[in-house]
Design a protein around this motif. Structure first.
Motif, PDB file in Angstrom:
ATOM      1  N   LEU A   1      20.403 -74.950 -15.918  1.00  0.00           N
ATOM      2  CA  LEU A   1      21.346 -75.407 -14.895  1.00  0.00           C
ATOM      3  C   LEU A   1      21.423 -74.407 -13.754  1.00  0.00           C
ATOM      4  CD1 LEU A   1      24.194 -76.802 -17.177  1.00  0.00           C
ATOM      5  CD2 LEU A   1      22.276 -78.012 -16.147  1.00  0.00           C
ATOM      6  N   LEU A   2      20.419 -74.392 -12.924  1.00  0.00           N
ATOM      7  CA  LEU A   2      20.435 -73.585 -11.709  1.00  0.00           C
ATOM      8  C   LEU A   2      19.291 -74.070 -10.822  1.00  0.00           C
ATOM      9  CD1 LEU A   2      21.881 -71.094 -10.445  1.00  0.00           C
ATOM     10  CD2 LEU A   2      19.944 -69.737 -11.213  1.00  0.00           C
TER      11      LEU A   2
ATOM     12  N   ASP B   1      24.060 -71.453 -19.627  1.00  0.00           N
ATOM     13  CA  ASP B   1      23.797 -72.888 -19.681  1.00  0.00           C
ATOM     14  C   ASP B   1      22.303 -73.193 -19.700  1.00  0.00           C
ATOM     15  OD1 ASP B   1      26.495 -73.624 -19.682  1.00  0.00           O
ATOM     16  OD2 ASP B   1      26.608 -73.351 -17.516  1.00  0.00           O
ATOM     17  N   PHE B   2      21.730 -73.258 -20.890  1.00  0.00           N
ATOM     18  CA  PHE B   2      20.372 -73.755 -21.035  1.00  0.00           C
ATOM     19  C   PHE B   2      20.212 -74.272 -22.458  1.00  0.00           C
ATOM     20  CE2 PHE B   2      19.467 -69.880 -23.295  1.00  0.00           C
ATOM     21  CZ  PHE B   2      18.314 -70.113 -24.028  1.00  0.00           C
TER      22      PHE B   2
ATOM     23  N   ILE C   1       9.678 -67.192 -18.907  1.00  0.00           N
ATOM     24  CA  ILE C   1       9.137 -68.458 -18.416  1.00  0.00           C
ATOM     25  C   ILE C   1       9.069 -68.376 -16.893  1.00  0.00           C
ATOM     26  CG2 ILE C   1       9.507 -70.937 -18.261  1.00  0.00           C
ATOM     27  CD1 ILE C   1      10.966 -70.803 -20.900  1.00  0.00           C
ATOM     28  N   PRO C   2       7.895 -68.544 -16.291  1.00  0.00           N
ATOM     29  CA  PRO C   2       7.767 -68.374 -14.837  1.00  0.00           C
ATOM     30  C   PRO C   2       8.675 -69.338 -14.071  1.00  0.00           C
ATOM     31  CG  PRO C   2       5.614 -68.482 -15.890  1.00  0.00           C
ATOM     32  CD  PRO C   2       6.624 -68.877 -16.933  1.00  0.00           C
ATOM     33  N   CYS C   3       9.396 -68.785 -13.117  1.00  0.00           N
ATOM     34  CA  CYS C   3      10.200 -69.572 -12.175  1.00  0.00           C
ATOM     35  C   CYS C   3      11.235 -70.451 -12.865  1.00  0.00           C
ATOM     36  CB  CYS C   3       9.304 -70.442 -11.290  1.00  0.00           C
ATOM     37  SG  CYS C   3       8.175 -69.491 -10.269  1.00  0.00           S
ATOM     38  N   LEU C   4      11.706 -70.032 -14.032  1.00  0.00           N
ATOM     39  CA  LEU C   4      12.751 -70.801 -14.693  1.00  0.00           C
ATOM     40  C   LEU C   4      13.957 -69.898 -14.918  1.00  0.00           C
ATOM     41  CD1 LEU C   4      13.497 -73.542 -15.820  1.00  0.00           C
ATOM     42  CD2 LEU C   4      12.624 -72.831 -18.035  1.00  0.00           C
ATOM     43  N   TYR C   5      15.058 -70.246 -14.263  1.00  0.00           N
ATOM     44  CA  TYR C   5      16.277 -69.453 -14.315  1.00  0.00           C
ATOM     45  C   TYR C   5      17.392 -70.299 -14.910  1.00  0.00           C
ATOM     46  CZ  TYR C   5      13.720 -66.540 -11.015  1.00  0.00           C
ATOM     47  OH  TYR C   5      12.777 -65.759 -10.412  1.00  0.00           O
TER      48      TYR C   5
ATOM     49  N   PHE D   1      19.570 -63.959 -16.155  1.00  0.00           N
ATOM     50  CA  PHE D   1      19.343 -65.284 -15.572  1.00  0.00           C
ATOM     51  C   PHE D   1      17.902 -65.768 -15.732  1.00  0.00           C
ATOM     52  CE2 PHE D   1      22.812 -63.293 -13.147  1.00  0.00           C
ATOM     53  CZ  PHE D   1      23.839 -64.135 -13.527  1.00  0.00           C
ATOM     54  N   ARG D   2      17.062 -65.014 -16.427  1.00  0.00           N
ATOM     55  CA  ARG D   2      15.719 -65.480 -16.738  1.00  0.00           C
ATOM     56  C   ARG D   2      15.692 -65.963 -18.189  1.00  0.00           C
ATOM     57  NH1 ARG D   2      11.619 -63.981 -13.375  1.00  0.00           N
ATOM     58  NH2 ARG D   2      10.568 -65.685 -14.475  1.00  0.00           N
TER      59      ARG D   2
END
Length: 249
Positions: A244-245, A228-229, A219-223, A201-202
């Protein structure tokens, strides 16, 4: 009274004109014209009045393309069995990648004729992505895919010659399919590829240094939820990442 009536007629005329503008901006075409189920479509446009679409025809999988040159649609072109097609446009024209059996197939062309294919054999390839250089001085195509859901592979064409595909080393196992994306970035000696992928999920990425791939960077704080990305680049090659989270507060 006359002024009120005049204002009303002007308003009606404006509505008619505006409706005409809106109608001219949205035109719907049926490009497949098939009774079979059409799946996994993609579309790309050139700088000139040329549009190409691709789709997978039927659950068994047959790759079909169709081009629109100016205002005329050409006849569909069947490229044989395959699935999950992706399409891009750049200096070499249009480039197409898709899965056929245990291989990744890549073709280039102008939309109504396609070159002989380059084929990269895998184990169980999934979810390809493709990028083509738009520079007038570069002939580069990047293709990336995941294999078996636990490996990421990359192939690059420069000067009309494909380099041998290589695995991108990652340090962790994937919780789901990595769904890799390849995008350009400023690098050593010019433009270089960056590959994004999903890991537990990262969203992480690796950069090509000219001889090898860097260690993965998260990527910091990007899940992202599931697979879906997506990623796009602006004209300055700055990247925009969509996920998409809900992000942590």
């Amino acid at each position: 009274m006359r002024s009120i009536l005049h204002a009303f007629l002007v308003a009606v005329a404006m509505c008619v004109v505006c409706h005409g503008w809106a109608a001219a901006e949205h035109v719907v075409f049926n490009v497949s014209g098939s009774a079979d189920e059409s799946l996994c479509c993609d579309i790309a446009c050139s700088r000139y009045p040329s549009t190409v679409v691709v789709w997978q025809e039927g659950n068994q999988g047959s790759i079909v393309t169709r081009s629109r040159i100016g205002t005329s649609w050409q006849e569909p072109i069947e490229l044989g069995g395959g699935c999950d097609p992706v399409l891009a446009w750049g200096q070499v024209g249009f480039a197409l990648a898709y899965i056929r059996g245990q291989s990744i197939v890549v073709r280039t062309g102008n939309g109504f004729a396609w070159s002989d294919s380059a084929v990269f054999v895998g184990d169980s390839p999934l979810r390809p992505d493709i990028w083509v250089s738009k520079s007038n001085t570069a002939d580069e195509i990047y293709v990336v895919w995941d294999d078996n859901g636990n490996e990421i592979w990359f192939a690059r064409r420069t000067g009309g010659v494909w380099q041998a595909p290589q695995a991108i080393e990652v340090t962790e196992m994937f919780s789901d399919f990595p769904t890799p994306r390849v995008r350009p970035r400023p690098g050593p000696g010019g433009i270089a590829p960056r590959v994004y992928y999903l890991d537990y999920f990262r969203i992480k990425y690796c950069d090509w240094t000219g001889t090898t791939w860097t260690e993965p960077v998260a990527i910091p704080c990007l899940y992202s939820l599931g697979t879906d990305f997506d990623v796009a680049e602006d004209p300055l090659l700055r990247h925009r990442v969509l996920s998409l989270l809900p992000q942590p507060s």
